[in-house]
Design an enzyme around this catalytic site. Structure first.
Site, mmCIF file in Angstrom:
data_model
loop_
_atom_site.group_PDB
_atom_site.id
_atom_site.type_symbol
_atom_site.label_atom_id
_atom_site.label_comp_id
_atom_site.label_asym_id
_atom_site.label_seq_id
_atom_site.Cartn_x
_atom_site.Cartn_y
_atom_site.Cartn_z
ATOM 1 N N LYS A 87 0.742 -1.241 0.011
ATOM 2 C CA LYS A 87 -0.010 -0.022 0.150
ATOM 3 C C LYS A 87 0.830 1.142 0.054
ATOM 4 C CE LYS A 87 -4.185 0.444 2.586
ATOM 5 N NZ LYS A 87 -4.693 0.473 3.783
HETATM 6 O O1 G3P Z 1 -9.233 1.214 4.758
HETATM 7 C C1 G3P Z 1 -8.960 2.487 5.257
HETATM 8 C C2 G3P Z 1 -9.390 2.761 6.683
HETATM 9 O O2 G3P Z 1 -8.675 2.017 7.467
HETATM 10 C C3 G3P Z 1 -9.324 4.137 7.033
HETATM 11 O O3 G3P Z 1 -10.534 4.285 7.974
HETATM 12 O O4 G3P Z 1 -12.438 5.164 9.379
HETATM 13 O O5 G3P Z 1 -10.024 5.670 9.758
HETATM 14 O O6 G3P Z 1 -11.234 6.592 7.670
HETATM 15 P P1 G3P Z 1 -10.923 5.334 8.675
#
Ligand code: G3P
Length: 220
Positions: A87
């Site tokens: 990634k």
């Molecule tokens: O897949 C991306 C994720 O880990 C981010 O999620 O909820 O931190 O925006 P969030």
């Protein structure tokens, strides 16, 4: 649309895989840190453990922001297992690292994607997956899912084979919306996976079937 779990928690991943509903995993430095993993060595151990549980793609993110370090780390991460995807962020340095690593045959998940233009740049740089961050756009008061729609539409019109991986999904409605739009993958927190399977009528139906059987047979 296949479902990935967005977590570095081994128990959550094992449960999702045992239920037969999880096809892959995505992780990032924040998720790793929440499991007490704070350096690349420990991250490698954790990701290798995950790849032993999950047969599908497991995305592991670099721990640095400059192109040279991302390239070095990406090469290391790619050796951890055959199903690891590296990634890399949607930055100038990230695109540079994508170009180098993808030319070496390393599959790349372009992360932190917040615009269709960034997605198009990832295509040029050789990404295999692009991850639009829906919830974080919603957090700004803008509809994050419209970015997934734009990317899916553009890739379809342009015959682009890069897979759209809807990320930063926060609730079950996000999952349904991503599926209707045509995202190839959705990565979700374990909590959302549990919410997806929950329905009060299912729970009530299970209890009723059991009660009806007991009423007839007189035992459990
Ligand atoms: O897949 C991306 C994720 O880990 C981010 O999620 O909820 O931190 O925006 P969030």
């Amino acid at each position: 649309m296949k479902l990935f779990l967005d977590t570095a928690n081994i128990d959550e991943i094992r449960h999702g895989v045992e239920m037969g509903v999880v096809a892959g995993v995505t992780t990032n430095p924040s998720l790793a840190a929440s499991e007490g993993v704070c350096d690349l060595l420990a991250y490698g151990d954790a990701v290798r453990q995950i790849t032993e549980i999950v047969q599908g793609p497991v995305s592991a993110e670099v721990f640095s922001n400059d192109a040279a370090s991302m390239i070095d780390q990406g090469r290391i991460i790619a050796t951890w297992a055959g199903n690891v995807v590296v990634k890399l962020p949607s930055t100038a340095d990230g695109f540079k690292a994508m170009a180098v690593l993808s030319r070496e045959g390393i599959p790349i998940n372009q992360t932190l994607c917040f615009s269709a233009n960034q997605a198009l740049l990832g295509v040029q740089a050789g990404a295999a997956y692009v991850s639009p961050f829906v919830g974080r756009i919603d957090d700004t008061g803008t509809d994050g899912m419209s970015l997934v729609r734009d990317i899916v539409d553009i890739f379809s019109k342009q015959n682009i084979a890069v897979k759209v991986l809807a990320a930063s999904l926060r609730h079950p409605l996000h999952v349904v919306q991503a599926a209707k739009i045509g995202a190839h993958y959705a990565t979700i927190p374990y909590k959302v996976l549990l919410q997806m399977m929950k329905h009060p009528l299912t729970d009530a139906g299970v209890v009723k079937f059991e009660q009806d059987l007991i009423a007839v047979t007189g035992n459990r």
